[in-house]
Scaffold this motif. Structure first.
Motif, PDB file in Angstrom:
ATOM      1  N   TYR A   1      28.211 -97.583  -0.597  1.00 17.22           N
ATOM      2  CA  TYR A   1      27.902 -96.196  -0.291  1.00 17.22           C
ATOM      3  C   TYR A   1      28.715 -95.812   0.937  1.00 17.22           C
ATOM      4  O   TYR A   1      28.463 -96.301   2.034  1.00 17.22           O
ATOM      5  CB  TYR A   1      26.402 -95.966  -0.039  1.00 17.22           C
ATOM      6  CG  TYR A   1      26.110 -94.502   0.195  1.00 17.22           C
ATOM      7  CD1 TYR A   1      26.029 -93.620  -0.870  1.00 17.22           C
ATOM      8  CD2 TYR A   1      25.995 -93.995   1.482  1.00 17.22           C
ATOM      9  CE1 TYR A   1      25.836 -92.270  -0.668  1.00 17.22           C
ATOM     10  CE2 TYR A   1      25.793 -92.644   1.698  1.00 17.22           C
ATOM     11  CZ  TYR A   1      25.711 -91.785   0.617  1.00 17.22           C
ATOM     12  OH  TYR A   1      25.530 -90.442   0.821  1.00 17.22           O
TER      13      TYR A   1
ATOM     14  N   TYR B   1      22.876-103.673   2.719  1.00 18.74           N
ATOM     15  CA  TYR B   1      21.704-102.939   3.205  1.00 18.74           C
ATOM     16  C   TYR B   1      20.491-103.855   3.206  1.00 18.74           C
ATOM     17  O   TYR B   1      20.441-104.859   2.499  1.00 18.74           O
ATOM     18  CB  TYR B   1      21.452-101.686   2.363  1.00 18.74           C
ATOM     19  CG  TYR B   1      21.121-101.942   0.920  1.00 18.74           C
ATOM     20  CD1 TYR B   1      22.125-102.081  -0.018  1.00 18.74           C
ATOM     21  CD2 TYR B   1      19.801-102.050   0.499  1.00 18.74           C
ATOM     22  CE1 TYR B   1      21.834-102.321  -1.340  1.00 18.74           C
ATOM     23  CE2 TYR B   1      19.501-102.294  -0.832  1.00 18.74           C
ATOM     24  CZ  TYR B   1      20.520-102.422  -1.749  1.00 18.74           C
ATOM     25  OH  TYR B   1      20.224-102.679  -3.059  1.00 18.74           O
TER      26      TYR B   1
ATOM     27  N   GLU C   1      16.168-103.962   3.157  1.00 19.84           N
ATOM     28  CA  GLU C   1      15.101-103.115   2.623  1.00 19.84           C
ATOM     29  C   GLU C   1      13.758-103.828   2.729  1.00 19.84           C
ATOM     30  O   GLU C   1      13.682-105.050   2.536  1.00 19.84           O
ATOM     31  CB  GLU C   1      15.404-102.838   1.144  1.00 19.84           C
ATOM     32  CG  GLU C   1      15.130-101.434   0.708  1.00 19.84           C
ATOM     33  CD  GLU C   1      15.758-101.134  -0.654  1.00 19.84           C
ATOM     34  OE1 GLU C   1      16.295-100.048  -0.826  1.00 19.84           O
ATOM     35  OE2 GLU C   1      15.701-102.015  -1.530  1.00 19.84           O
TER      36      GLU C   1
ATOM     37  N   PRO D   1      25.152 -98.920  -4.305  1.00 20.73           N
ATOM     38  CA  PRO D   1      23.733 -99.221  -4.511  1.00 20.73           C
ATOM     39  C   PRO D   1      22.896 -97.984  -4.877  1.00 20.73           C
ATOM     40  O   PRO D   1      21.721 -97.928  -4.542  1.00 20.73           O
ATOM     41  CB  PRO D   1      23.325 -99.721  -3.134  1.00 20.73           C
ATOM     42  CG  PRO D   1      24.143 -98.872  -2.196  1.00 20.73           C
ATOM     43  CD  PRO D   1      25.419 -98.560  -2.906  1.00 20.73           C
ATOM     44  N   LEU D   2      23.514 -97.016  -5.508  1.00 23.05           N
ATOM     45  CA  LEU D   2      22.853 -95.742  -5.740  1.00 23.05           C
ATOM     46  C   LEU D   2      22.632 -95.526  -7.234  1.00 23.05           C
ATOM     47  O   LEU D   2      23.538 -95.771  -8.019  1.00 23.05           O
ATOM     48  CB  LEU D   2      23.783 -94.649  -5.214  1.00 23.05           C
ATOM     49  CG  LEU D   2      23.238 -93.278  -4.932  1.00 23.05           C
ATOM     50  CD1 LEU D   2      22.271 -93.328  -3.786  1.00 23.05           C
ATOM     51  CD2 LEU D   2      24.388 -92.361  -4.574  1.00 23.05           C
TER      52      LEU D   2
ATOM     53  N   ARG E   1      17.583 -96.324  -7.063  1.00 17.68           N
ATOM     54  CA  ARG E   1      17.654 -96.267  -5.597  1.00 17.68           C
ATOM     55  C   ARG E   1      18.334 -94.970  -5.178  1.00 17.68           C
ATOM     56  O   ARG E   1      19.291 -94.528  -5.799  1.00 17.68           O
ATOM     57  CB  ARG E   1      18.421 -97.474  -5.064  1.00 17.68           C
ATOM     58  CG  ARG E   1      18.490 -97.524  -3.537  1.00 17.68           C
ATOM     59  CD  ARG E   1      19.069 -98.815  -3.007  1.00 17.68           C
ATOM     60  NE  ARG E   1      18.123 -99.908  -3.162  1.00 17.68           N
ATOM     61  CZ  ARG E   1      18.210-100.846  -4.082  1.00 17.68           C
ATOM     62  NH1 ARG E   1      19.208-100.830  -4.935  1.00 17.68           N
ATOM     63  NH2 ARG E   1      17.317-101.800  -4.177  1.00 17.68           N
ATOM     64  N   LYS E   2      17.791 -94.414  -4.122  1.00 18.66           N
ATOM     65  CA  LYS E   2      18.401 -93.196  -3.579  1.00 18.66           C
ATOM     66  C   LYS E   2      18.800 -93.431  -2.128  1.00 18.66           C
ATOM     67  O   LYS E   2      18.232 -94.308  -1.477  1.00 18.66           O
ATOM     68  CB  LYS E   2      17.400 -92.045  -3.653  1.00 18.66           C
ATOM     69  CG  LYS E   2      17.301 -91.491  -5.053  1.00 18.66           C
ATOM     70  CD  LYS E   2      16.376 -90.337  -5.146  1.00 18.66           C
ATOM     71  CE  LYS E   2      16.452 -89.786  -6.568  1.00 18.66           C
ATOM     72  NZ  LYS E   2      15.388 -88.944  -6.934  1.00 18.66           N
ATOM     73  N   VAL E   3      19.745 -92.636  -1.659  1.00 20.25           N
ATOM     74  CA  VAL E   3      20.142 -92.722  -0.254  1.00 20.25           C
ATOM     75  C   VAL E   3      19.902 -91.369   0.388  1.00 20.25           C
ATOM     76  O   VAL E   3      20.223 -90.332  -0.208  1.00 20.25           O
ATOM     77  CB  VAL E   3      21.636 -93.118  -0.118  1.00 20.25           C
ATOM     78  CG1 VAL E   3      22.081 -93.093   1.326  1.00 20.25           C
ATOM     79  CG2 VAL E   3      21.880 -94.497  -0.700  1.00 20.25           C
TER      80      VAL E   3
ATOM     81  N   THR F   1      17.550 -95.810   2.612  1.00 21.04           N
ATOM     82  CA  THR F   1      17.468 -96.019   1.162  1.00 21.04           C
ATOM     83  C   THR F   1      16.014 -95.946   0.714  1.00 21.04           C
ATOM     84  O   THR F   1      15.101 -96.283   1.482  1.00 21.04           O
ATOM     85  CB  THR F   1      18.026 -97.396   0.749  1.00 21.04           C
ATOM     86  OG1 THR F   1      17.191 -98.405   1.328  1.00 21.04           O
ATOM     87  CG2 THR F   1      19.449 -97.596   1.171  1.00 21.04           C
TER      88      THR F   1
ATOM     89  N   ASN G   1      13.768 -97.068  -2.695  1.00 21.93           N
ATOM     90  CA  ASN G   1      13.878 -97.794  -3.953  1.00 21.93           C
ATOM     91  C   ASN G   1      12.568 -97.716  -4.725  1.00 21.93           C
ATOM     92  O   ASN G   1      11.478 -97.826  -4.151  1.00 21.93           O
ATOM     93  CB  ASN G   1      14.217 -99.260  -3.630  1.00 21.93           C
ATOM     94  CG  ASN G   1      14.334-100.100  -4.869  1.00 21.93           C
ATOM     95  OD1 ASN G   1      14.896 -99.640  -5.863  1.00 21.93           O
ATOM     96  ND2 ASN G   1      13.811-101.309  -4.836  1.00 21.93           N
TER      97      ASN G   1
ATOM     98  N   LEU H   1      21.132 -98.710   5.383  1.00 21.45           N
ATOM     99  CA  LEU H   1      22.450 -99.306   5.148  1.00 21.45           C
ATOM    100  C   LEU H   1      22.941 -99.954   6.429  1.00 21.45           C
ATOM    101  O   LEU H   1      22.789 -99.379   7.517  1.00 21.45           O
ATOM    102  CB  LEU H   1      23.433 -98.213   4.723  1.00 21.45           C
ATOM    103  CG  LEU H   1      23.110 -97.531   3.394  1.00 21.45           C
ATOM    104  CD1 LEU H   1      23.765 -96.169   3.326  1.00 21.45           C
ATOM    105  CD2 LEU H   1      23.576 -98.386   2.226  1.00 21.45           C
TER     106      LEU H   1
ATOM    107  N   SER I   1      23.769 -87.311  -1.802  1.00 18.97           N
ATOM    108  CA  SER I   1      24.259 -88.686  -1.696  1.00 18.97           C
ATOM    109  C   SER I   1      25.053 -89.091  -2.941  1.00 18.97           C
ATOM    110  O   SER I   1      26.021 -89.849  -2.853  1.00 18.97           O
ATOM    111  CB  SER I   1      23.093 -89.642  -1.487  1.00 18.97           C
ATOM    112  OG  SER I   1      22.202 -89.554  -2.568  1.00 18.97           O
TER     113      SER I   1
END
Lengths: 218, 722
Positions: A26, A32, A34, A125-126, A163-165, A171, A173, A216, B705
């Motif tokens: 990203y 990252y 978590e 990772p998105l 997963r969202k950023v 992040t 998840n 991240l 994003s």
């Protein structure tokens, strides 16, 4: 020493290989960390609060078993990442004589996530991913009127998640996974209660929902 | 008297000779007018502020809706790069506008006139007071008074808010049919009723336009022929007999089977378009004749200047050849250039237009995409029909050889012209790849010589020649002695050999496995183009929301804001990756960015043409101008990128089917469906080579994003070296 050497060579090769690839991560960040909370309704079993309800009484649905996991992932390809995790959880168990015991378990795991780049436009990772996870589980079981007993298990699981950023840093998840618990170790002492503990862990790991937050690193 | 005649002839003839020798395509000049720099949302807000507070609620709503849609649609046209400003043609149209509205300076102040680079003979007015005149119209007009009448007609459309009335009428039809009031009416009747309303407005614009026209000093003596011209959009500038001998050489002679005995007349009256939004031509002509009065002596056909009119019309006619090429209308491109060349002018520009049109025919035909460029001769009228027949009757190999013969002659006349050299090489390549890869197929001696020496001549392998079939085999008799021709052929053959080897390898098991691995690697690891500098052209962002019933106006404005954010993200990520990036965004220009506007216009046309040529590697028709732009920006790599986002209601059953995923199913049940498309196309414009296409269908909301991740990924693939 030999194992350490091979492990070092493996990690070095892996780092060189993955560095040569074009992996965006990203915005260039590929690592990252978590915190993930895994929770599952105590179906067909008791949780750690089981002692409060008296021996033999089963509690389900209204109570939950939790597992707290810290994992660190590294994006290896545009559509894949690998990671390691440690987690801590506890639940309760009733043996065949209806004696109640608390299970505290710690795990060390390795996971591989593959992102659905082609179908959903995800980029590790998105986005949405498919997950494979293996864990080594060590349980410490405290039965009433019984000294602590340790058991060892292996876990093989699979799941899906997304997963969202946020703010280019945090992040979030959400995932769901399920898997199998396999027994490890055969000592006689360890076999006491082993099946009950394994079964209870199996219920716990059968259907796990997971919410995680992290950030991240680099 | 002689002197005056000489001056007059010189003033008309000399500029056209100079134009023929060194034609330069039309470009906008000076400062960008505010119509091009203001955001459409601002224009919309200004218009809404102007709506009378006394307007009824429903009327106001319709007016707002109209202003919203038209503001954004007109803005798209203004910022398409097709509109010219401050160029000689636009300046002239404005001058005619001044002469026409000399009695009404207040109205003149409200109006802006622009020329649109479009080949069709048309003009149209907008509610904002902008009047667009197509270049195709200017190329076909006979005099200045005709232009003045067209402008008067369009001014009435503006003055009487005809566009708004038409919109209100259509909206009320839609509204009524929804309520079921018109349920008894057939769809055809409803359509006819809408068209009738539109025709009534046109008749009104003619009538009142003529009244306005009559207030000026323009003479109405030559008006009626204007309607004949307007009746056929793509009517050629002149109805000149096309002679196939135009493409003949000393050795290439065409058989009679390629020629039509007689062509259908280009009779406007014969064309009655039933479903047109415009009234019948004869009716319009009659109506004007009825109200036309005698022209007093002070009324004139030209008020600005006749010489200027003819000079500019000539310019428009030259430009038309290119516009036809741009529309893939190769017949008209050839015919238009042919007509101009037959007027005694020698112009490398026109000859190149013909060469490019032939090149287009050859590439499309060899790629078996004839439906994209061919029009059957029965569908056209006038002398151009002959050209349609001629080209369509030529077989693919015959067309290729004829095109090569024409272009080779041209290249030999202008050996330093790189564009011609490229076309020639391309045609060689096409011929070698698709038809003849051995020169033995062509005779080395002239027909007469061959007939007499057939028995002894070893090189003529086919003494029994059928001129109807074999006429192309003589095409290169002269060129086969030219070492350069032989070299071009040899290099094309070599190229074919390499291509064949590549194709064979790709078909082999090993080749297929390599390709498979390559595709997988691209998916997993991306590409590595190793480019340090790019130009992003018109970053695009569009949002659709199908769930909204009310407040649709926000949609347009959201797209505008999203586009601005997208541009910022492009800057941010190019800086992060140290990728030198210039953004050419037509929707973000300042008043002194006219050169950028011209560059975007050229690049847009180049890109559109490349999209048409996706099956083959062919240069766009404005390749030389794009090469200059590449030189100016110091990079060959241009990127077209954007996002299209769609939001719609989710199908309930689909949501349930995903319910096996606990949070996903529930989430899907409660939220609308989002789909986004992220695209990025990287071109090496100098070599017209597609370097990378990134097309991602994202089944999610266009979250910041996600867009960030894809922009970064695109730029990383562009920047990273292998």
């Amino acid at each position: 020493m030999k194992y350490k050497f091979f492990l070092s060579v493996f990690l070095l090769c892996f780092a060189i290989k993955s560095n040569a690839q074009i992996v965006p991560g990203y915005q260039g960040k590929r690592t990252y960390i978590e915190y993930n909370l895994h929770f599952v309704p105590t179906l067909l079993g008791v949780n750690t609060k089981g002692s409060k309800f008296g021996v033999g009484e089963r509690k389900s649905l209204s109570t939950w078993s939790f597992r707290h996991k810290i994992n660190m992932n590294y994006v290896t390809k545009r559509n894949a990442e690998m990671g390691g995790s440690i987690s801590l959880g506890n639940t309760g168990v009733l043996d065949k004589n209806s004696s109640f015991g608390t299970i505290r378990f710690t795990t060390i795991g390795f996971n591989y996530n593959r992102y659905f780049v082609r179908s959903t436009g995800a980029l590790a990772p998105l986005g949405r991913y498919f997950k494979l996870e293996t864990q080594y589980i060590q349980t410490a079981n405290y039965f009433i009127n019984h000294p602590r007993i340790d058991h060892h298990f292996a876990y093989l699981g699979a799941g899906i998640g997304s997963r969202k950023v946020f703010k280019d840093f945090f992040t979030l998840n959400l995932s769901f996974q399920s898997g199998l618990i396999l027994p490890l170790g055969t000592s006689e002492q360890a076999n006491t209660y082993k099946n009950d503990v394994r079964l209870r862990l199996q219920y716990h790991y059968l259907y796990e929902v997971n919410i995680g937050v992290g950030f991240l690193l680099f | 008297m002689r002197f005056i005649a000489l001056v007059l002839i010189t003033s008309i003839w000399l500029p056209s000779v100079l134009l023929a020798q060194s034609y330069k395509p039309l470009e906008s000049k000076g400062h960008l007018p505010s119509d091009f720099t203001l955001a459409p949302s601002t224009k919309y807000e200004n218009l809404v502020d102007g709506i009378s507070s006394m307007a009824r609620k429903r009327g106001r709503a319709i007016e707002e809706q109209f202003y919203l849609k038209s503001s954004f649609v007109i803005d798209e046209l203004l910022k398409s790069g097709k509109v010219l400003f401050n160029d000689p043609l636009t300046a002239y149209v404005n001058e005619v506008g001044d002469s026409l509205l000399i009695a009404d300076p207040k109205l003149r102040e409200e109006l802006r006139f622009y020329v649109v680079r479009s080949a069709s003979a048309n003009a149209f007015a907008t509610h904002e007071g902008i009047i667009f005149v197509n270049l195709g119209l200017l190329a076909r007009l006979e005099n200045e008074a005709q232009l003045a009448f067209v402008l008067a007609h369009e001014i009435i459309h503006y003055k009487e808010s005809h566009a708004l009335n038409l919109f209100a009428n259509a909206t009320s039809h839609e509204h009524n049919s929804k309520k079921g009031l018109l349920r008894t009416q057939s769809l055809e009747k409803e359509l006819l009723s809408k068209q009738q309303f539109s025709r009534d407005l046109e008749m009104d614009a003619d009538r009142r336009g003529f009244e306005l026209f009559s207030t000026s000093n323009y003479s109405s003596a030559n008006l009626t022929s204007l309607f004949d011209m307007l009746s056929i959009n793509n009517r050629p500038i002149e109805n000149l007999t096309f002679k196939g001998s135009f493409f003949e050489t000393d050795y290439l002679k065409f058989p009679n089977r390629l020629f039509l005995n007689s062509s259908n007349p280009a009779d406007a009256a014969a064309l009655k378009v039933r479903n047109s939004t415009h009234p019948d031509i004869t009716l319009r002509k009659k109506a004007i004749k009825n109200i036309a009065t005698d022209n007093p002596h002070y009324k004139k056909t030209f008020l600005v200047a006749s010489s200027l009119f003819y000079k500019l019309r000539e310019k428009a006619r030259y430009e038309l050849s290119y516009l036809y090429l741009n529309d893939n209308n190769y017949y008209s491109a050839i015919y238009n250039s042919y007509v101009l060349l037959n007027q005694g002018k020698k112009s490398i520009y026109l000859e190149k237009c013909i060469a490019k049109a032939l090149q287009g025919f050859v590439y499309f035909r060899n790629a078996k995409k004839t439906n994209k460029v061919e029009i059957h001769h029965n569908y056209v009228r006038g002398e151009i029909q002959e050209l349609h027949y001629f080209v369509n009757k030529l077989k693919n190999d015959e067309l290729n050889v004829m095109a090569l013969s024409y272009v080779w002659e041209l290249y030999k006349k202008h050996p330093n012209d790189d564009e011609l050299k490229n076309i020639t090489l391309g045609l060689f390549q096409q011929m070698v790849n698709s038809h003849y890869d051995k020169l033995d197929a062509f005779y080395r001696k002239s027909p007469s010589f061959e007939t007499s020496m057939a028995a002894t001549d070893m090189s003529a392998k086919s003494p029994k020649t059928n001129r109807d079939k074999d006429f192309i085999r003589y095409a290169f008799v002269k060129y086969l002695k030219d070492p350069e021709f032989l070299n071009f052929f040899k290099s094309s053959k070599k190229q074919k050999h390499i291509q064949r080897q590549k194709a064979e390898f790709a078909k082999s098991k090993h080749g297929q496995s390599i390709q498979k691995n390559r595709n997988r690697r691209i998916e997993e690891e991306g590409q590595a183009l190793g480019i340090d500098k790019i130009v992003v052209v018109n970053p695009h962002y569009l949002k659709f929301d199908k769930t909204r019933r009310k407040g649709k106006q926000k949609l347009f404005i959201e797209s505008e804001e999203a586009r601005q954010n997208f541009r910022k993200k492009i800057w941010k990520h190019s800086r992060m990756l140290d990728l030198q990036t210039s953004i050419l965004d037509i929707k973000n220009l300042k008043s002194n960015d006219t050169q950028k506007y011209n560059d975007i216009s050229i690049l847009n046309e180049w890109f559109d043409q490349q999209l048409d040529f996706d099956q083959f590697n062919m240069p766009s028709f404005n390749q030389d101008r794009v090469n200059q732009i590449a030189k100016k920006y110091n990079t060959d790599y241009f990127v077209w990128m954007g996002v299209v986002n769609k939001k719609e209601k989710r199908n309930f059953l689909n949501s349930l089917s995903e319910f096996y995923m606990p949070y996903n199913g529930l989430y899907n049940l409660l939220t609308p469906a989002y789909e986004s498309l992220f695209f990025a196309v990287v071109y090496d414009v100098k070599n017209y080579e597609l370097k990378m296409v990134k097309m991602e269908f994202i089944k999610q909301k266009d979250h910041s994003s996600i867009i960030n991740a894809h922009i970064y990924d695109t730029f990383l693939q562009i920047k990273k070296k292998k």
